[in-house]
Design a protein around this motif. Structure first.
Motif, short mmCIF file in Angstrom:
data_model
loop_
_atom_site.label_atom_id
_atom_site.label_comp_id
_atom_site.label_asym_id
_atom_site.label_seq_id
_atom_site.Cartn_x
_atom_site.Cartn_y
_atom_site.Cartn_z
N ARG A 1 -0.26 -17.92 1.92
CA ARG A 1 0.95 -17.12 1.71
C ARG A 1 0.57 -15.74 1.15
O ARG A 1 1.08 -15.30 0.12
CB ARG A 1 1.92 -17.85 0.76
CG ARG A 1 2.45 -19.17 1.35
CD ARG A 1 3.60 -19.74 0.52
NE ARG A 1 4.71 -18.80 0.42
CZ ARG A 1 5.62 -18.60 1.37
NH1 ARG A 1 5.54 -19.26 2.50
NH2 ARG A 1 6.59 -17.73 1.19
N VAL A 2 -0.33 -15.08 1.87
CA VAL A 2 -0.76 -13.73 1.50
C VAL A 2 -0.24 -12.76 2.57
O VAL A 2 -0.42 -13.00 3.77
CB VAL A 2 -2.30 -13.65 1.40
CG1 VAL A 2 -2.74 -12.22 1.07
CG2 VAL A 2 -2.81 -14.61 0.33
N TYR A 3 0.38 -11.68 2.13
CA TYR A 3 1.06 -10.74 3.02
C TYR A 3 0.60 -9.32 2.72
O TYR A 3 0.19 -9.01 1.60
CB TYR A 3 2.58 -10.84 2.84
CG TYR A 3 3.12 -12.25 2.91
CD1 TYR A 3 3.59 -12.77 4.11
CD2 TYR A 3 3.12 -13.07 1.78
CE1 TYR A 3 4.06 -14.08 4.19
CE2 TYR A 3 3.58 -14.38 1.84
CZ TYR A 3 4.04 -14.88 3.05
OH TYR A 3 4.49 -16.18 3.13
N VAL A 4 0.73 -8.44 3.71
CA VAL A 4 0.39 -7.04 3.48
C VAL A 4 1.50 -6.16 4.03
O VAL A 4 2.07 -6.44 5.09
CB VAL A 4 -0.98 -6.68 4.11
CG1 VAL A 4 -0.94 -6.76 5.63
CG2 VAL A 4 -1.46 -5.32 3.64
N THR A 5 1.82 -5.11 3.28
CA THR A 5 2.80 -4.13 3.72
C THR A 5 2.35 -2.76 3.23
O THR A 5 1.42 -2.64 2.42
CB THR A 5 4.21 -4.46 3.21
OG1 THR A 5 5.15 -3.57 3.81
CG2 THR A 5 4.31 -4.34 1.69
N MET B 1 0.82 -1.21 0.00
CA MET B 1 0.00 0.00 0.00
C MET B 1 0.86 1.26 0.00
O MET B 1 1.78 1.41 0.80
CB MET B 1 -0.92 -0.01 1.23
CG MET B 1 -1.88 -1.19 1.26
SD MET B 1 -2.98 -1.18 2.70
CE MET B 1 -1.82 -1.54 4.03
N HIS B 2 0.50 2.19 -0.87
CA HIS B 2 1.28 3.42 -1.04
C HIS B 2 1.01 4.43 0.06
O HIS B 2 0.03 4.35 0.81
CB HIS B 2 1.00 4.04 -2.41
CG HIS B 2 -0.42 4.51 -2.60
ND1 HIS B 2 -0.90 5.67 -2.06
CD2 HIS B 2 -1.46 3.96 -3.30
CE1 HIS B 2 -2.16 5.84 -2.41
NE2 HIS B 2 -2.53 4.81 -3.15
N GLY B 3 1.89 5.43 0.13
CA GLY B 3 1.74 6.53 1.06
C GLY B 3 0.97 7.68 0.45
O GLY B 3 0.36 7.57 -0.61
N ASP C 1 -6.62 -13.06 10.23
CA ASP C 1 -6.65 -14.42 9.70
C ASP C 1 -6.49 -14.48 8.19
O ASP C 1 -6.52 -15.55 7.60
CB ASP C 1 -7.93 -15.15 10.14
CG ASP C 1 -9.19 -14.54 9.56
OD1 ASP C 1 -9.14 -13.41 9.02
OD2 ASP C 1 -10.25 -15.19 9.66
N ARG C 2 -6.31 -13.33 7.56
CA ARG C 2 -6.01 -13.29 6.13
C ARG C 2 -4.50 -13.36 5.86
O ARG C 2 -4.08 -13.80 4.79
CB ARG C 2 -6.55 -12.00 5.52
CG ARG C 2 -8.01 -12.02 5.14
CD ARG C 2 -8.30 -13.09 4.12
NE ARG C 2 -9.44 -12.77 3.27
CZ ARG C 2 -9.82 -13.53 2.26
NH1 ARG C 2 -9.17 -14.63 1.98
NH2 ARG C 2 -10.85 -13.22 1.53
N TRP C 3 -3.69 -12.88 6.81
CA TRP C 3 -2.29 -12.63 6.53
C TRP C 3 -1.38 -13.71 7.08
O TRP C 3 -1.51 -14.12 8.23
CB TRP C 3 -1.86 -11.28 7.12
CG TRP C 3 -2.82 -10.17 6.90
CD1 TRP C 3 -3.46 -9.44 7.85
CD2 TRP C 3 -3.27 -9.65 5.63
NE1 TRP C 3 -4.28 -8.49 7.28
CE2 TRP C 3 -4.19 -8.60 5.92
CE3 TRP C 3 -2.99 -9.97 4.30
CZ2 TRP C 3 -4.81 -7.87 4.91
CZ3 TRP C 3 -3.62 -9.25 3.30
CH2 TRP C 3 -4.51 -8.21 3.60
N ALA C 4 -0.42 -14.13 6.26
CA ALA C 4 0.66 -14.98 6.76
C ALA C 4 1.62 -14.16 7.61
O ALA C 4 2.24 -14.68 8.54
CB ALA C 4 1.40 -15.62 5.60
N ALA C 5 1.74 -12.88 7.30
CA ALA C 5 2.55 -11.93 8.08
C ALA C 5 2.29 -10.54 7.51
O ALA C 5 1.78 -10.39 6.39
CB ALA C 5 4.04 -12.27 8.02
N SER C 6 2.67 -9.52 8.29
CA SER C 6 2.48 -8.13 7.88
C SER C 6 3.73 -7.33 8.19
O SER C 6 4.42 -7.61 9.18
CB SER C 6 1.29 -7.51 8.62
OG SER C 6 0.13 -8.30 8.49
N ALA C 7 3.99 -6.31 7.36
CA ALA C 7 5.16 -5.45 7.56
C ALA C 7 4.72 -3.99 7.51
O ALA C 7 4.25 -3.51 6.48
CB ALA C 7 6.23 -5.72 6.51
N MET C 8 4.87 -3.30 8.63
CA MET C 8 4.49 -1.91 8.74
C MET C 8 5.72 -1.03 8.57
O MET C 8 6.68 -1.14 9.32
CB MET C 8 3.85 -1.67 10.12
CG MET C 8 3.09 -0.35 10.27
SD MET C 8 4.06 1.18 10.11
CE MET C 8 5.32 0.92 11.36
#
Length: 337
Positions: A101-105, A33-35, A123-130
């Motif tokens: 294997r779905v990720y969000v950042t 996701m963009h800024g 429960d959607r994400w395998a991991a997330s990166a903020m």
């Protein structure tokens, strides 16, 4: 073909490319996701273009959506959940993505979105990166089974982003110490960096990709703050209320309800990978039992749980609804044991 999703009056364009050569059905998906945020269209468009090339994973469908709005909260309004659910479903069907294997950042305002969406859609994400976002007081309780990394510049003082990152570093550490099998996390503060971390934050991408989703964990923490989906892992509520908190643990054939605040009715989704549905299932809260008996497998549950999200791994074969106001069983102590 248009690479635009629509929900009501909101349209979300998206761009993606594929890195690596994972077999179909085993590909990772990174939603990035963009800024920008509360800024002119041109600013958000530029940030969208920048996000497309920001990270280059060794393997993944790397997808950058363009936020439907140009508001400060562009990534955590209610329509985003619906659009992301549809986006993930499409990527499973058309691009061979593994739903585990779905990720969000996201960066800056995109990082604001990660703070909110990581626990809200845990429960959607395998991991997330903020990356370089502001948490806005969000609770991280729901991340018990969803790994989370914070990447922040030590000199990123606007809105006290750096101070908030340090505060949440302590929050995550305390959550993990209290529950050592949960709250996998990594916090990195780049002390000499400001809001732009010179791409050092890219180290979070391989960290994420080392992790896969566990959709049927033995223990689930589900706290509802504001908007919430009606299901989390193998729990469901018909109308989740803000301020509710549920903690459950599966032990053999028994479901132990450890906490149940501001809600009286819970549905448990089950299948034979979790317990033996040919044997009685017990639901216990405190010293009381609320169900003892078999839970039948039903095609209708398979259909319902698939249709809800289009996630084949999220299909369950049986469900049991318990109302803690009315369902307490009047059993002698030996029956409970």
């Amino acid at each position: 073909k248009a690479r635009v999703l629509t929900h009501g009056d909101h349209k979300m364009p998206f761009w993606y490319t594929t890195y690596g050569d994972a077999p179909e059905g085993e590909r990772s998906l990174i939603i990035s996701m963009h800024g920008g945020g509360g800024a002119p269209v041109e600013v958000n468009d530029q940030q969208y273009e920048n996000q497309k090339g920001l990270y280059k994973p060794r393997e993944a469908v790397y997808l950058a959506p363009r936020a439907p709005t140009n508001t400060w909260n562009l990534w955590h309004q209610g329509h985003i959940d619906v659009l992301f659910d549809r986006l993930i479903e499409n990527m499973i069907v058309f691009e061979g993505v593994d739903p585990d294997r779905v990720y969000v950042t996201g960066y800056s305002a995109g990082g604001d979105g990660v703070w909110r969406l990581a626990p809200r859609m845990a429960d959607r994400w395998a991991a997330s990166a903020m990356m370089a976002g502001h948490p806005g007081g969000v609770s991280l309780d729901n991340l018990r089974n969803s790994p989370f990394t914070i990447q922040m510049g030590g000199k990123d003082g606007s809105y006290n982003r750096n101070g908030e990152a340090r505060k949440y570093q302590e929050v995550l550490l305390k959550l993990h110490e209290a529950d050592p099998e949960g709250y996998d996390h990594w916090v990195e503060i780049y002390e000499d960096k400001g809001h732009w971390m010179d791409k050092e934050d890219a180290a979070a991408i391989p960290w994420m990709l080392e992790r896969t989703r566990e959709l049927r964990p033995k223990k689930v923490v589900w706290r509802v703050d504001g908007r919430a989906p009606h299901r989390s892992y193998w729990l469901s509520q018909e109308s989740p209320q803000g301020g509710s908190r549920v903690v459950v643990e599966l032990k053999g054939q028994e479901i132990h309800v450890l906490e149940c605040e501001n809600t009286d009715r819970i549905t448990f989704r089950l299948d034979d990978s979790m317990l033996d549905l040919d044997q009685p299932v017990k639901v216990k809260r405190g010293s009381s039992y609320f169900h003892i008996g078999k839970v039948p497998r039903k095609r209708s549950v398979l259909e319902e749980t698939l249709t809800e999200r289009g996630d084949p791994e999220g299909m369950f074969t049986a469900e049991l609804t318990v109302d803690f106001r009315t369902d307490e069983l009047d059993l002698p102590p030996e029956e409970g044991r």
